[in-house]
Design an enzyme around this catalytic site. Structure first.
Site, short mmCIF file in Angstrom:
data_model
loop_
_atom_site.label_atom_id
_atom_site.label_comp_id
_atom_site.label_asym_id
_atom_site.label_seq_id
_atom_site.Cartn_x
_atom_site.Cartn_y
_atom_site.Cartn_z
N GLN A 1 1.69 6.33 23.20
CA GLN A 1 0.78 7.21 22.47
C GLN A 1 0.08 8.20 23.39
OE1 GLN A 1 -1.79 4.33 20.62
NE2 GLN A 1 -0.18 3.54 19.30
N HIS B 1 -3.41 3.46 22.61
CA HIS B 1 -4.82 3.57 22.25
C HIS B 1 -5.65 4.40 23.23
CE1 HIS B 1 -4.63 -0.34 19.61
NE2 HIS B 1 -3.58 0.46 19.43
N GLU C 1 -10.70 2.36 9.50
CA GLU C 1 -12.10 2.53 9.16
C GLU C 1 -12.54 3.99 9.18
OE1 GLU C 1 -13.90 -1.68 10.98
OE2 GLU C 1 -14.73 0.25 11.62
N TYR D 1 -20.06 -0.75 16.31
CA TYR D 1 -19.19 -0.73 15.14
C TYR D 1 -18.22 -1.90 15.09
CZ TYR D 1 -21.76 3.26 13.87
OH TYR D 1 -22.82 4.04 13.50
N TYR E 1 -1.14 -7.95 14.57
CA TYR E 1 0.21 -7.65 14.09
C TYR E 1 1.03 -8.93 13.88
CZ TYR E 1 -1.04 -2.90 15.24
OH TYR E 1 -1.68 -1.69 15.29
#
Length: 379
Positions: free
Chosen positions: A87, A153, A247, A257, A268
């Protein structure tokens, strides 16, 4: 309660066989879906220049200028080296609030660091001469710490606040997810910095011993959408859950949070994550999704081209391959309506922006044929 509207009648390809825009259904009538540019390589971030052209990042490491007619430039020179793995790569792009004078462009990217990588922010001055473009005086103004191995991430979106400070969303790097609760690092955080990388004097943890002074909020997993509410000036974010638990949040200064202590998703493997869905001292999301649709990009609509949607939020879906419209209540506290758009397109939507023409502009996430789409009411 959020009401779900699924616009699903005639299927929408992004372009007809003749190259003309095609129609897609919506709650306000047919929309025209126009492919403005194609052949982009994993496009990730989009920013409009004052003259209507667009800066587009490609995750492998190229920054392009795209004209309104769809002409794609050669790569802009001067972009820092990126780690294009998983990513990671070249991620978001934003213009300085004073761009017309300063010509400053801000980039966030996965920066390679001695066998590891971390999310970094760089800025440089956009110079255009003789048909070529480059970034001059490029400097790194922020580095996520610590760096980590792997390619997951990284986040990461850039949003300028009304006071000129810069919000940067930072992922938990997957392997370091427990560190999202640790204030001594930047893992799984939203940070707030000045445009030169210094720390604003009113950041919530600036005076706390041992805490990173750049931190604005913490306990985040992987925020890939962020936008400022034009009616309130408050930051909103949307982040990936694991298996469920995407979210929508409104991150406030100093608040937690919850990730990975509380979540509405599972791992997963199906295994439980953390302690449950609620815990004292940890914030609840404005809305969560289960199953996940992997949201990316976030934009408030303020235009007059589609006045029925003024004030609504729009986000793309990666795994969910859709555009999602979210209507907020008058107090801007909760989602009261959700509409799924472009689900027949069958493409991952990576970024969503409102253009100066009042249309919605989207990037589709394909490694070799990513597209820039314009969405507006059909004539």
């Amino acid at each position: 309660m959020a009401f779900l509207l699924a616009a699903s009648s005639a299927p929408a390809a992004a372009q007809s066989a003749t190259g003309e825009p095609v129609q897609a259904p919506s709650s306000i009538g047919p929309l025209a879906v126009e492919t403005v540019a194609s052949g982009l390589h994993s496009p990730w971030g989009l920013a409009f220049l004052p003259d209507g052209r667009m800066l587009v990042t490609e995750r492998p490491g190229q920054l392009r200028i795209v004209s309104r007619s769809g002409t794609v430039s050669a790569p802009v020179a001067g972009v820092p080296p990126v780690l294009a793995r998983g990513q990671g790569g070249l991620l978001d792009v934003a213009l300085a609030p004073d761009f017309a004078d300063s010509r400053l462009v801000f980039l966030t990217y996965a920066e390679p660091r001695e066998g590891a990588a971390g999310t970094s922010v760089a800025r440089g001055r956009l110079v255009e001469q003789n048909g070529d473009a480059r970034l001059d005086n490029v400097e790194v103004i922020f580095r996520q710490s610590p760096a980590a191995g792997g390619g997951n991430h990284f986040g990461s979106r850039l949003v300028f606040a009304r006071d000129g400070t810069l919000f940067v969303t930072l992922g938990d790097r997957a392997s370091l997810r427990d560190q999202a609760q640790n204030l001594t690092n930047h893992i799984g955080k939203v940070v707030r910095i000045a445009p030169d990388g210094t720390v604003p004097g009113n950041n919530p943890f600036r005076e706390r011993n041992g805490a990173r002074p750049e931190i604005w909020s913490y306990g985040h997993r992987n925020v890939q959408g962020a936008a400022l509410d034009p009616s309130t000036g408050l930051l909103w974010t949307i982040e990936h859950g694991a298996r469920g638990g995407d979210e929508l949040n409104r991150p406030e200064a100093g608040k937690n949070y919850g990730w990975p202590v509380i979540t509405y998703g599972r791992d997963y493997s199906g295994a439980k994550i953390g302690e449950g869905t609620q815990k004292a001292g940890m914030e609840q999301p404005v809305k969560y999704w289960d199953p996940s649709f992997a949201p990316s990009g976030l934009a408030f609509y303020t235009g007059t081209l589609m006045p029925q949607w003024k004030g609504d939020l729009f986000t793309g879906g990666l795994a969910g391959a859709r555009l999602v419209r979210l209507k907020l209540d008058p107090a801007r506290q909760s989602v009261v309506e959700e509409e799924i758009l472009l689900d027949d397109l069958g493409e991952r939507i990576r970024d969503v922006r409102q253009g100066p023409d009042g249309a919605l502009w989207l990037l589709t996430d394909d490694p070799s044929n990513g597209r820039l789409l314009r969405l507006a009411p059909a004539d």
